[in-house]
Structures are given as C-alpha cells and as structure tokens.
Scaffold this active site. Structure first.
Site, short mmCIF file in Angstrom:
data_model
loop_
_atom_site.label_atom_id
_atom_site.label_comp_id
_atom_site.label_asym_id
_atom_site.label_seq_id
_atom_site.Cartn_x
_atom_site.Cartn_y
_atom_site.Cartn_z
N CYS A 1 0.85 -1.21 0.00
CA CYS A 1 0.00 0.00 0.00
C CYS A 1 0.88 1.25 0.00
CB CYS A 1 -0.92 0.00 1.22
SG CYS A 1 -0.02 0.16 2.78
N CYS B 1 3.56 1.65 2.64
CA CYS B 1 4.83 0.96 2.35
C CYS B 1 5.74 1.86 1.51
CB CYS B 1 4.58 -0.32 1.57
SG CYS B 1 3.54 -1.52 2.39
N ASP C 1 9.06 28.29 -32.16
CA ASP C 1 10.16 28.83 -32.94
C ASP C 1 9.72 28.76 -34.41
OD1 ASP C 1 12.89 29.63 -33.54
OD2 ASP C 1 13.12 27.59 -34.31
N ASP D 1 13.51 23.30 -31.99
CA ASP D 1 14.26 22.14 -32.49
C ASP D 1 15.75 22.36 -32.60
OD1 ASP D 1 14.32 23.88 -34.67
OD2 ASP D 1 14.31 22.24 -36.12
N ASP E 1 17.57 27.04 -29.38
CA ASP E 1 16.29 27.00 -28.65
C ASP E 1 16.47 26.43 -27.24
OD1 ASP E 1 14.85 27.92 -30.88
OD2 ASP E 1 14.68 25.89 -31.69
#
Length: 743
Positions: free
Chosen positions: A13, A16, A432, A631, A635
């Site tokens: 549970c 734990c 971008d 990309d 960036d």
C-alpha cells in the site's frame, strides 16, 4: 550524480512506499528518491562518492522489503515473477474458498434457515460447532501467512502498513475465537454465539481476491513498455567474411555490417551503406507513412524494412539505441512523481497509525457504552479492514504509467510526472519559426542587384561567403549556386555574428551578408532597396542583404515553406483556449507574414538566440504558464526556461536534452495531443484521488458505528473487506480507461 532503479518486492500500500521513500531519503548522499507503488520500483538519484547501491538496498531491506538493483533484473524476468504471483494468488484464493464456503454454512447457516446435522449444530453440539470452525479457519490463515509475516514485522519496525491492519484485524478475530472455544469446552456454551472465525477467513479470502484482480490490472499498466521491449528482433543477419550469418541481437557489435531483407525488422541503429528501401518507423514515431532510405541514411532499430534489401553499418547497440532511449525515458516518466501526488504521500505517512488508534478508541468507546465484547470487536476489526490505503497509493502512479505509455505509442515522450502535470496548465505556446512552423529547408526565391554586380556574381559572392556557415538560410544560398553550377571563390577570413549574419574577406574585399540590423550597425545605406525589401518581407520571404566594401550590392530573398499541419495545429490550440506566439530572429515583416498565414496571435521578431529565454520569461512575468516548442541548439535556453519545453524529435540532441516533452515526429499537431493527454491524465488522477479519499472519509465513520448511532446498520468486517478490495481495483480500472484515448 548517478541514477539507479530498484525493484522493490513486498509493498502492499501507499504506507509501504512512503516508508521506503522516507528511509532512503534520510541516507547521506541521496539527492532524490521516488517510489512507484504500481510499478513496484524505487528511482534514486545519489552521489556515488557518499553512498553505494548496496547501502541503499540494505536500507530498504531493513524495513522488511526486498530490493534488487536494475542491473540485476530484466523486464522479462519481472514479467515471469508477476505471472507467478498471479498464479499463486489464484491458487490461494481457490483453496481458501474450499475451506471458507463450508465455514460460512456452519457458522451462518442457522441464520439463513438452514438446519445442520445434530453432531455439528449450534444448539445440540456447541463444542463440535466451534471446533469445526477452528479447523476450517486455520488453513485459510496459514495460506495468508504473508499478511502476518509482513504486517507484524512492519508493525514492530514502527512502519505499519496495510498488512499490519489486516494482520491485527484477522488475528484479533481468530484469537478471540480460540478464547471462545476454550470457554465453550469449559462449559460456557453461550460463547458459541460469539465466534468470529468466519470473519477472519472471509476477510483473507476477499482480500486475496482483491490482490489477484489488482495484480492482473497492474500487469496491464506496463503494457506500453512490454510492447516496446518486444519491438526489437531477437536475432540479426550480419556479413562475416563475405557470408551471411545469423547471430543473437546481444552479439551485434558497433561497426558490424548487417543485412536486412524485405519484411525484416531492423536489429539496431545504423547507417545505410548499400541499397535502397522504405522503412516503417511508426512503432517509434507514430508516423504511418514509410520513410525512404538511401546510402548515408540513418535507420532506427526495431523499425520494419518494407520493400528493398539493404546493408548497413551498426552505429548504436544495446542501451545506446533509439528504442532503448525511448524505453528509458518512458520508464523514468512512469517512476516520477507528479506534484499532485504529494498530498496523498503526506496523508499515507500518518494514515495507518491513525487508523489503528481510531479502531482502538472506537472499540473501547462501544465496549464501555454497550458492555458487549462481540460488538466492540466487530467495530475494531471493521475499522482496521476498511481503512486500507491501497487505493490512495495507486491513484497517481497507475494513471501516470498508463498515460505516459499511451503518449509514447503516439510518438510523444513525456519525461516526468512534473512536466505532465504542468502541461495541463499551459495557456500560452511559443513556436520557434524556422524548422518548427516552417520546414527549415528554405529556397532562394529572388535576387535583386544594384549596378555594381550581376545576379550570378552576387550569388557567387554570397554562396562563397556562406560555404562555412551552418545556418539554414546560408545553406539555401549555397544550394542555389550549386544548382546553377557556379564556381565559388576562396574566402580569406570568416566571422559569424549570431543574430545578425556573417562578415568575410574575399579577394581582398570586405563583404557583409545578413539582416537589416547588420547593415545598419555598419552604417550601410539601404534606401535604394528599402521598398523592395519591405515587399519581399510582406510576402513571407526573408531578405538577406549583401554589401561590398560598405556599399549595398543587392538582396537575396529566401523563403521557407510552412509545414503542412502548422495552420491546423494553431487552430486546434486556439479551440483549446491556448494563445499561440511565434519567436524568430527573422525581420518583423517576414515574421508577421508567416504568422498571418498560420493564424498566430503574437509575434516576437528579430530576437537574438541568446534573448529567446528572456522573451519566454517576459510571458511568464505576465502570469502565463508557457510551453516552448523548438528544435535547434539556439532553442535550448528557451526550452529550459519555459514551464514546459517541447522539442521536435528531428531536432538537435541539445534541444531534446533541454526539453520536458519530446515529439518523435515533426508534426505540430502532436503539441495539442501532448497537452490534451496531460489534461486527461491529470483529470484521471483527480478522479482516482477523489474516490480514494472519499472512500476512506465515508467508510471509516461507518465502520466506527456512525450509522448505528442513529439506528442504522452496523458494518460487517466481511463487507468492509470486500469494499476495501473493490476500492483498489476500481482505481486501477479507472486509470486503465486512458488506454482507450485516441487522438
């Protein structure tokens, strides 16, 4: 800093998982520790100079759980263990049922109007009536010995969990039953009405059934990882001394020449050295259209070769392949914690001790009020059994595991629970321009010259200057010169000026090539070309100015085509109530022309690469939760600054490393899909937490006799056990609905 994953066995549970996290975080050298209850894993970041893996394992095992480092276990073995656990639980349930059914008939048959033979009936033979129940109950308790073993051990270590509640509850019923049997054999037959054996056996029976259903459901949560693990072929066909040899995948080495025939799966990552084909990469990128591959093309392991035979050189194997990287990203995301889970963690830490105290106080309260031991024991056991924190611990990790697995199927890799939660709050998305909104493959469209040079001469100068540049616009100019078979000149010196352009010395002349800012900075008069440059920019083209010896020589206009789905992606984001912003180093008129085509709300133009992060911060200062989509290397700072950084998978490694979410294919529609998935997952987590909290908030007062105070029914411990099991299974079933999500 080092990262490691541990398989944890024995957790039942959220109490734990909370105890394990707390114990590991206390160790010197631990930077971060998160436990995924649904995946039964511990993810740790630590300083290997201060602490070892063995010390971490020992700290977990001191709590009473088994820990294994990821270096010593694999997924297939883990799956075998899960199958074994499911089979064991089912066998335990069936055998328990065999003993519990006759026990229920003997103990409760007379209440339902059934008559028992005299030798075992309550009225005629109370001794046999009681001893038969003891005999039938004992095997059920022995079958459930793990509840007692773990429950009592964790109780003694002052870290009680669900097993502790079950152990105390069922042991109390069983021991009181033995006490009653002794009294019956001592001549006090009235104790035959106060036996609690059927409660002890039925509780264990129902909880075992719940655990069985939970184990099956948990197995389904990691199906995305299993699917990905099974994508790679088991063998590879390689070329050795001019012959084809089939070897196991593990035996492939970097530099090996592999042969792939039509219909084969690509064994590992590599580069094509012979042949031509098309490859289906949909299992990794979500892109259904096969990708053409020629000599020099990179190919990804686990993708499917469609129609041609190729030879390729292995460049990445084992953990270095793209597939292994994706699996690692998904596993890390599944093991991470969303901030929303912190409340459940805090409550779980105090939950079990509080429940034990509530059970004791309510039982004592009812005993002193009614003087009825049986009634007080019913209250005590019911409170302990119904208040299991399983549902609470499973609410968040199951939804994250299934949600991140589902997003991976669509080629969307969400790196962490924190990114997942933040993404659902996003109200502004920054794109971008070059390579994100546009294809990033610009072409020369116009060449305008002054009288000092011809068009071809201007193109030769520009292409010669750009030969050493890696900028997409420079590549377009170079490509145009090559297509015209123009002979380039040698450059004496080259200087890149980020955000402006380049400066070169060519045949003793100083040449500048770049944007308007570069020309104005160098005090070059642009009046003669101002109207033409404005017209080109308004058409969405980027004018590149060229000057020779401080005199303007002409303009080369370059246009980058807008990606097919850019306009549609912006439209979908608008429907979701999200503002869309474009950021670019391009001139304002060109940027605004592109923005108008796509339907973008706001434009940040003429932004230097180093200033992109500052523009993201400016939006954040307006109180907006910002996602940045890019990309390129330039960036990376902006991706890191944004609340959520989203990298296009075809971009640079630096951009992908800086991002929180990676889109495996260059389709901007996946931005909205990622945000929608995030919203769905967080909604699912909130539903799970609502039901988990609600179940305990309603269940515990009822078990304490809250309804009975007003003349209502008393909750039977057996019904409490059934309700507890149902709550855990219902949370997992609700999380499994995410598997049905479609784009």
């Amino acid at each position: 800093m080092k990262e490691n994953t541990f398989k944890i066995e024995g957790m039942s549970c959220s109490a734990c998982s909370g105890h394990v996290e707390k114990a590991v975080r206390k160790l010197d050298g631990i930077i971060e520790a998160n436990v995924n209850l649904a995946g039964e894993k511990l993810f740790v970041k630590f300083d290997e100079k201060k602490i070892t893996i063995l010390e971490i394992i020992n700290s977990v095992q001191n709590l009473g759980y088994k820990a294994t480092s990821e270096e010593n276990f694999d997924l297939s073995k883990s799956e075998d263990n899960r199958d074994k656990e499911i089979k064991e639980l089912w066998n335990r349930f069936v055998i328990s049922l065999v003993f519990t059914m006759p026990l229920l008939i003997i103990s409760m048959g007379h209440m339902l109007g059934y008559s028992l033979p005299d030798f075992i009936s309550l009225e005629s033979s109370p001794k046999m009536f009681s001893i038969a129940q003891l005999i039938l109950t004992t095997p059920v308790l022995l079958l459930g010995y793990k509840f007692f073993k773990v429950g009592i051990r964790t109780l003694l270590k002052r870290s009680p969990n669900m097993d502790s509640l079950i152990a105390i509850g069922t042991a109390s019923a069983y021991l009181y039953g033995i006490f009653a049997v002794i009294k019956i054999f001592g001549g006090e037959s009235r104790y035959a009405h106060e036996l609690y054996f059927e409660s002890a056996a039925t509780i264990l029976l129902l909880i075992t059934l719940g655990k069985y259903l939970e184990a099956i459901s948990k197995g389904k949560t990691s199906s995305a990882i299993k699917k990905m693990m099974n994508l790679a072929p088991k063998t590879a066909r390689i070329e050795r001394e001019g012959k084809e040899v089939i070897i196991s995948l593990e035996a492939v080495k970097v530099g090996d020449i592999l042969i792939v025939k039509p219909g084969d799966k690509i064994p590992v990552d590599g580069v094509v050295i012979d042949g031509r084909t098309s490859i289906d990469e949909s299992m990794l990128t979500g892109e259904s259209i096969p990708v053409e591959k020629n000599i020099g093309s990179e190919i990804i392991g686990a993708s499917i070769n469609k129609n041609g035979s190729i030879k390729y050189k292995a460049t990445k194997i084992g953990k270095d392949t793209a597939l292994a990287g994706i699996i690692k990203l998904v596993e890390d995301a599944q093991g991470s914690k969303a901030p929303i889970a912190k409340l459940a963690d805090i409550i779980s830490g105090y939950f079990v001790p509080v429940v034990i105290l509530l059970a004791i106080f309510s039982a004592l309260g009812w005993y002193f009020t009614t003087k009825n031991t049986e009634f007080a024991l019913t209250i005590f056991i019911s409170v302990l059994v119904i208040a299991c924190p399983c549902a609470l611990g499973l609410a968040t990790p199951t939804a994250i595991m299934i949600g991140t697995g589902k997003s991976a199927e669509y080629g969307i890799l969400i790196k962490s629970g924190e990114a997942l939660e933040t993404a659902h709050k996003v109200k502004t998305v920054i794109f971008d321009k070059t390579g994100t909104i546009t294809e990033g493959k610009p072409k020369v469209t116009d060449i305008l010259v002054q009288n000092i040079v011809s068009q071809d001469e201007l193109l030769i100068l520009a292409a010669s200057a750009e030969k050493n540049s890696e900028h997409p616009l420079g590549e377009a100019i170079l490509k145009a010169a090559i297509e015209k078979s123009l002979e380039l000149k040698k450059v004496d010196s080259f200087l890149a000026i980020p955000g402006y352009g380049i400066k070169v010395m060519l045949e003793g002349k100083s040449i500048l090539l770049g944007n308007k800012k570069l020309m104005l900075q160098n005090k070059i008069d642009l009046k003669s070309l101002e109207l033409q440059s404005n017209k080109l920019a308004s058409e969405g083209k980027t004018p590149m100015f060229i000057s020779i010896e401080k005199e303007i020589a002409g303009i080369i206009a370059v246009a980058d085509t807008v990606k097919e789905n850019s306009k549609k992606a912006v439209k979908v984001l608008h429907k979701m109530g999200i503002e869309v912003v474009m950021i670019t180093g391009d001139n304002r008129k060109t940027a605004e022309a592109i923005a108008a085509i796509v339907g973008i709300d706001r434009v940040f133009a003429e932004v230097l690469p180093k200033d992109k992060a500052a523009e993201v911060k400016r939006l954040q200062n307006e109180g907006k939760v910002v996602a940045m989509v890019g990309d390129g290397i330039n960036d990376a700072p902006a991706l890191a600054q944004a609340n959520v950084g989203i990298a296009i998978g075809s971009g640079t490694d630096v951009a992908i490393e800086s991002a929180d979410i990676v889109l495996m294919k260059s389709d901007l529609m996946d931005v909205s899909t990622a945000i929608k998935l995030s919203r769905e997952i967080i909604k699912n987590i909130k539903q799970n937490l609502f039901w988990a909290f609600g179940y305990n908030i309603l269940g515990i007062p009822v078990a304490m006799g809250g309804l009975h105070l007003f003349g209502g029914p008393l909750l039977s411990p057996m019904i409490a056990a059934a309700a507890m099991s149902i709550s855990s299974v219902s949370v997992i079933i609700n999380a499994l609905r995410l598997k049905n999500y479609t784009k």
